[in-house]
Design an enzyme around this catalytic site. Sequence first.
Site, short mmCIF file in Angstrom:
data_model
loop_
_atom_site.label_atom_id
_atom_site.label_comp_id
_atom_site.label_asym_id
_atom_site.label_seq_id
_atom_site.Cartn_x
_atom_site.Cartn_y
_atom_site.Cartn_z
N ILE A 32 0.00 -4.60 1.75
CA ILE A 32 0.53 -4.18 0.45
C ILE A 32 1.44 -2.95 0.59
O ILE A 32 2.28 -2.70 -0.28
CB ILE A 32 -0.66 -3.90 -0.52
CG1 ILE A 32 -0.25 -4.08 -1.97
CG2 ILE A 32 -1.28 -2.56 -0.28
CD1 ILE A 32 -1.42 -4.08 -2.94
N HIS A 101 -9.76 -5.60 10.70
CA HIS A 101 -8.49 -6.32 10.50
C HIS A 101 -7.53 -5.87 11.58
O HIS A 101 -7.53 -4.69 11.97
CB HIS A 101 -7.92 -6.02 9.11
CG HIS A 101 -7.91 -4.58 8.76
ND1 HIS A 101 -9.05 -3.91 8.37
CD2 HIS A 101 -6.92 -3.66 8.79
CE1 HIS A 101 -8.75 -2.65 8.16
NE2 HIS A 101 -7.46 -2.46 8.42
#
Length: 112
Positions: A32, A101
């Site tokens: 994002i 991640h």
Amino acid sequence: MEEKSIFEMILDKELESEIIYEDEDIFSIKDINPIAPVHLLIIPKKRINTINDVSDEDTLLIGKMVQVAKNLAKKYEIDESGYRLIFNTNDDGGQSVYHIHLHLIGGEKLKW
Ligand code: AMP
């Protein structure tokens, strides 16, 4: 019970995000807040809080994450120009989401 991570909420469709890759173990989204023209996150569906929590039984999963990253690098045409794969871990490592991640970053000459 532990609160859901942002990534579990995305996977459960409780948070809006475009999933650009998904298989039975792993999914990927665009970061994002990208720090380069290509900035993707490769995320295991299994919740593992930090790299410190990776167990022997996760070895194949971590390897699969690298394979997915490699394939996405090719798909986004940064395999030849180059890219970086990063796991941030805990506070000093700059980890903000406690669900492991792999950052795939590229598309320009990266500064260290
Ligand atoms: P880290 O700081 O290594 O834990 O990385 C977490 C990353 O998740 C950051 O680069 C954030 O920009 C990214 N991020 C946080 N929330 C979202 C979201 N809803 N969708 C996509 N990326 C996100």
